[in-house]
Structure formats: C-alpha cells, structure tokens
Design a protein around this motif. Structure first.
Motif, PDB file in Angstrom:
ATOM      1  N   LYS A  84       0.837  -1.204   0.000  1.00  0.00           N
ATOM      2  CA  LYS A  84       0.000   0.000   0.000  1.00  0.00           C
ATOM      3  C   LYS A  84       0.864   1.244   0.000  1.00  0.00           C
ATOM      4  O   LYS A  84       0.595   2.195  -0.742  1.00  0.00           O
ATOM      5  CB  LYS A  84      -0.921   0.002   1.218  1.00  0.00           C
ATOM      6  CG  LYS A  84      -1.823   1.212   1.273  1.00  0.00           C
ATOM      7  CD  LYS A  84      -2.657   1.247   2.526  1.00  0.00           C
ATOM      8  CE  LYS A  84      -3.472   2.526   2.521  1.00  0.00           C
ATOM      9  NZ  LYS A  84      -3.755   3.007   3.827  1.00  0.00           N
ATOM     10  N   ALA A  85       1.913   1.259   0.809  1.00  0.00           N
ATOM     11  CA  ALA A  85       2.803   2.420   0.858  1.00  0.00           C
ATOM     12  C   ALA A  85       3.474   2.634  -0.498  1.00  0.00           C
ATOM     13  O   ALA A  85       3.578   3.778  -0.976  1.00  0.00           O
ATOM     14  CB  ALA A  85       3.852   2.224   1.954  1.00  0.00           C
ATOM     15  N   GLU A  86       3.903   1.547  -1.130  1.00  0.00           N
ATOM     16  CA  GLU A  86       4.550   1.648  -2.442  1.00  0.00           C
ATOM     17  C   GLU A  86       3.577   2.181  -3.493  1.00  0.00           C
ATOM     18  O   GLU A  86       3.916   3.055  -4.293  1.00  0.00           O
ATOM     19  CB  GLU A  86       5.074   0.273  -2.858  1.00  0.00           C
ATOM     20  CG  GLU A  86       5.796   0.265  -4.183  1.00  0.00           C
ATOM     21  CD  GLU A  86       6.272  -1.124  -4.550  1.00  0.00           C
ATOM     22  OE1 GLU A  86       6.362  -1.394  -5.764  1.00  0.00           O
ATOM     23  OE2 GLU A  86       6.545  -1.940  -3.652  1.00  0.00           O
ATOM     24  N   LEU A  87       2.345   1.656  -3.463  1.00  0.00           N
ATOM     25  CA  LEU A  87       1.340   2.118  -4.420  1.00  0.00           C
ATOM     26  C   LEU A  87       0.946   3.573  -4.169  1.00  0.00           C
ATOM     27  O   LEU A  87       0.701   4.316  -5.124  1.00  0.00           O
ATOM     28  CB  LEU A  87       0.108   1.213  -4.357  1.00  0.00           C
ATOM     29  CG  LEU A  87       0.311  -0.198  -4.912  1.00  0.00           C
ATOM     30  CD1 LEU A  87      -0.936  -1.041  -4.659  1.00  0.00           C
ATOM     31  CD2 LEU A  87       0.648  -0.171  -6.379  1.00  0.00           C
ATOM     32  N   ASN A  88       0.899   3.986  -2.905  1.00  0.00           N
ATOM     33  CA  ASN A  88       0.605   5.384  -2.602  1.00  0.00           C
ATOM     34  C   ASN A  88       1.691   6.295  -3.141  1.00  0.00           C
ATOM     35  O   ASN A  88       1.409   7.379  -3.656  1.00  0.00           O
ATOM     36  CB  ASN A  88       0.435   5.585  -1.096  1.00  0.00           C
ATOM     37  CG  ASN A  88      -0.927   5.136  -0.604  1.00  0.00           C
ATOM     38  OD1 ASN A  88      -1.864   5.021  -1.376  1.00  0.00           O
ATOM     39  ND2 ASN A  88      -1.028   4.866   0.685  1.00  0.00           N
ATOM     40  N   LYS A  89       2.958   5.863  -3.040  1.00  0.00           N
ATOM     41  CA  LYS A  89       4.063   6.666  -3.579  1.00  0.00           C
ATOM     42  C   LYS A  89       3.964   6.755  -5.094  1.00  0.00           C
ATOM     43  O   LYS A  89       4.130   7.831  -5.679  1.00  0.00           O
ATOM     44  CB  LYS A  89       5.403   6.081  -3.172  1.00  0.00           C
ATOM     45  CG  LYS A  89       6.569   6.910  -3.695  1.00  0.00           C
ATOM     46  CD  LYS A  89       7.876   6.496  -3.121  1.00  0.00           C
ATOM     47  CE  LYS A  89       9.060   7.263  -3.646  1.00  0.00           C
ATOM     48  NZ  LYS A  89       8.857   8.314  -4.591  1.00  0.00           N
ATOM     49  N   LYS A  90       3.663   5.622  -5.760  1.00  0.00           N
ATOM     50  CA  LYS A  90       3.503   5.633  -7.217  1.00  0.00           C
ATOM     51  C   LYS A  90       2.360   6.546  -7.629  1.00  0.00           C
ATOM     52  O   LYS A  90       2.458   7.277  -8.621  1.00  0.00           O
ATOM     53  CB  LYS A  90       3.260   4.215  -7.730  1.00  0.00           C
ATOM     54  CG  LYS A  90       4.496   3.349  -7.756  1.00  0.00           C
ATOM     55  CD  LYS A  90       4.172   1.980  -8.332  1.00  0.00           C
ATOM     56  CE  LYS A  90       5.380   1.075  -8.342  1.00  0.00           C
ATOM     57  NZ  LYS A  90       5.076  -0.257  -8.890  1.00  0.00           N
ATOM     58  N   ALA A  94       2.639   9.768  -9.994  1.00  0.00           N
ATOM     59  CA  ALA A  94       1.829   9.877 -11.205  1.00  0.00           C
ATOM     60  C   ALA A  94       0.961  11.136 -11.170  1.00  0.00           C
ATOM     61  O   ALA A  94       0.794  11.808 -12.188  1.00  0.00           O
ATOM     62  CB  ALA A  94       0.961   8.636 -11.372  1.00  0.00           C
ATOM     63  N   THR A  95       0.424  11.463 -10.007  1.00  0.00           N
ATOM     64  CA  THR A  95      -0.388  12.667  -9.871  1.00  0.00           C
ATOM     65  C   THR A  95       0.441  13.917 -10.128  1.00  0.00           C
ATOM     66  O   THR A  95      -0.006  14.850 -10.806  1.00  0.00           O
ATOM     67  CB  THR A  95      -1.019  12.722  -8.461  1.00  0.00           C
ATOM     68  OG1 THR A  95      -1.784  11.533  -8.262  1.00  0.00           O
ATOM     69  CG2 THR A  95      -1.913  13.926  -8.290  1.00  0.00           C
ATOM     70  N   GLU A  96       1.665  13.926  -9.603  1.00  0.00           N
ATOM     71  CA  GLU A  96       2.560  15.060  -9.824  1.00  0.00           C
ATOM     72  C   GLU A  96       2.920  15.182 -11.304  1.00  0.00           C
ATOM     73  O   GLU A  96       2.898  16.279 -11.869  1.00  0.00           O
ATOM     74  CB  GLU A  96       3.831  14.883  -8.987  1.00  0.00           C
ATOM     75  CG  GLU A  96       4.798  16.036  -9.098  1.00  0.00           C
ATOM     76  CD  GLU A  96       6.050  15.809  -8.272  1.00  0.00           C
ATOM     77  OE1 GLU A  96       7.075  16.416  -8.591  1.00  0.00           O
ATOM     78  OE2 GLU A  96       5.998  15.027  -7.302  1.00  0.00           O
ATOM     79  N   ALA A  97       3.225  14.062 -11.950  1.00  0.00           N
ATOM     80  CA  ALA A  97       3.560  14.085 -13.377  1.00  0.00           C
ATOM     81  C   ALA A  97       2.363  14.551 -14.201  1.00  0.00           C
ATOM     82  O   ALA A  97       2.529  15.329 -15.161  1.00  0.00           O
ATOM     83  CB  ALA A  97       4.014  12.693 -13.827  1.00  0.00           C
ATOM     84  N   LEU A  98       1.178  14.117 -13.833  1.00  0.00           N
ATOM     85  CA  LEU A  98      -0.030  14.531 -14.539  1.00  0.00           C
ATOM     86  C   LEU A  98      -0.247  16.040 -14.397  1.00  0.00           C
ATOM     87  O   LEU A  98      -0.607  16.714 -15.364  1.00  0.00           O
ATOM     88  CB  LEU A  98      -1.239  13.763 -14.015  1.00  0.00           C
ATOM     89  CG  LEU A  98      -2.589  14.109 -14.640  1.00  0.00           C
ATOM     90  CD1 LEU A  98      -2.584  13.821 -16.131  1.00  0.00           C
ATOM     91  CD2 LEU A  98      -3.701  13.331 -13.959  1.00  0.00           C
ATOM     92  N   ALA A  99      -0.022  16.569 -13.209  1.00  0.00           N
ATOM     93  CA  ALA A  99      -0.182  18.012 -12.996  1.00  0.00           C
ATOM     94  C   ALA A  99       0.802  18.794 -13.865  1.00  0.00           C
ATOM     95  O   ALA A  99       0.440  19.817 -14.468  1.00  0.00           O
ATOM     96  CB  ALA A  99       0.018  18.344 -11.517  1.00  0.00           C
ATOM     97  N   LYS A 100       2.034  18.308 -13.958  1.00  0.00           N
ATOM     98  CA  LYS A 100       3.029  18.982 -14.812  1.00  0.00           C
ATOM     99  C   LYS A 100       2.612  18.930 -16.276  1.00  0.00           C
ATOM    100  O   LYS A 100       2.722  19.927 -17.002  1.00  0.00           O
ATOM    101  CB  LYS A 100       4.401  18.329 -14.630  1.00  0.00           C
ATOM    102  CG  LYS A 100       5.060  18.653 -13.317  1.00  0.00           C
ATOM    103  CD  LYS A 100       6.407  17.956 -13.196  1.00  0.00           C
ATOM    104  CE  LYS A 100       7.047  18.233 -11.843  1.00  0.00           C
ATOM    105  NZ  LYS A 100       8.323  17.516 -11.681  1.00  0.00           N
ATOM    106  N   GLU A 101       2.147  17.758 -16.722  1.00  0.00           N
ATOM    107  CA  GLU A 101       1.715  17.620 -18.115  1.00  0.00           C
ATOM    108  C   GLU A 101       0.514  18.511 -18.411  1.00  0.00           C
ATOM    109  O   GLU A 101       0.411  19.085 -19.487  1.00  0.00           O
ATOM    110  CB  GLU A 101       1.374  16.155 -18.423  1.00  0.00           C
ATOM    111  CG  GLU A 101       2.573  15.245 -18.470  1.00  0.00           C
ATOM    112  CD  GLU A 101       3.570  15.623 -19.549  1.00  0.00           C
ATOM    113  OE1 GLU A 101       3.151  16.036 -20.657  1.00  0.00           O
ATOM    114  OE2 GLU A 101       4.778  15.528 -19.290  1.00  0.00           O
TER     115      GLU A 101
END
Length: 145
Positions: A84-90, A94-101
């Motif tokens: 769960k911790a690993e998936l939360n980090k991913k 991904a959310t940060e990359a999406l915001a940049k895009e």
C-alpha cells in the motif's frame, strides 16, 4: 410464531478458534484489514457480538492475550501495508507528473491560440495590401503509363 433452531455452541467455538488462528497467521478470509482486534475476530468468525461475548468470552480474551503477546503485525498484513505504501508513492508520483503535463498542455494551448490569431491577422493584412500578387497553384502533370 417463529421457530428457533438450537445453537451449536461447539460450532461457534470452532469458528472463533479458526478465525483467531487465521488472523494470527496473517491469512484472514473475511477481515479486510487483518488487524488483531476483537472486532476483526468477530468479523472473521461471522458471529454476532452478543453471541461471542455472551457464551465465548473466554475465547475472545484468549485471542486478545495472544495478539498482545505477539507484539507485531502478521507478515501477510505487513506485506499488504508495504504494498500500500509503495502504491501510494507511485500514485503521488503519477499525480505530480499529470499536474506537470496539464500545465504544459495549457501553455501549449495558449501558444496555439495566440499563433492562430497572428496567422489570421497576417492573412487579413496580406489580403488588404495590393502589393502582393498570389501565384496560381502549380498544375499537376498526368502520370505516365
């Protein structure tokens, strides 16, 4: 009039014992969290609270003592927590990359709109000035056979 069937106390005790073993081993069937609590024991066993605490309180207390003595989270539950911790980090990455895009896309849309306006203005100015003569489009020759 409703007919009540007699309760099977031994089956209830067996269900509580089996649920306790599954929780302590970290392989729950019904529990979603796998925590070593009395609530999860009841959920895992499928028994009502009043049944467990009324006739089988000794088994609930025994489970609580064993869980307290274990001093750790079961391995399966720990693996799930790590996943769960690993998936939360991913997800955060991904959310940060999406915001940049999205920011880049918005900037590109503004640039495209601005360039489109400039192109329309240039075409309009070109059409208004009489100094520029448009050449006819080149003719295509028929293909040889």
């Amino acid at each position: 009039m409703t007919i009540r069937r007699p309760r099977d106390l031994e089956a209830e005790r067996a269900a509580l014992r089996a649920a306790a073993e599954r929780l302590l081993a970290g392989t729950p069937l019904r529990s979603t969290s796998g925590k070593l609590t009395a609530f999860e024991l009841l959920r895992e066993s499928g028994l009502r609270r009043d049944v467990a605490y009324g006739d089988h309180k000794d088994l609930v207390e025994e489970f609580q003592a064993r869980a307290k003595a274990q001093h750790c989270t079961p391995a399966a539950t720990q693996e799930l927590a790590d996943q769960k911790a690993e998936l939360n980090k991913k997800l955060a990455d991904a959310t940060e990359a999406l915001a940049k895009e999205r920011a880049v896309t918005a900037a590109l849309r503004r640039i495209i709109a601005e360039l489109d306006l400039e192109l329309d203005q240039a075409r309009e100015e070109l059409g208004q000035s009489g100094n520029v003569t448009r050449l006819p489009a080149p003719r295509r020759r028929p293909a040889r056979r």
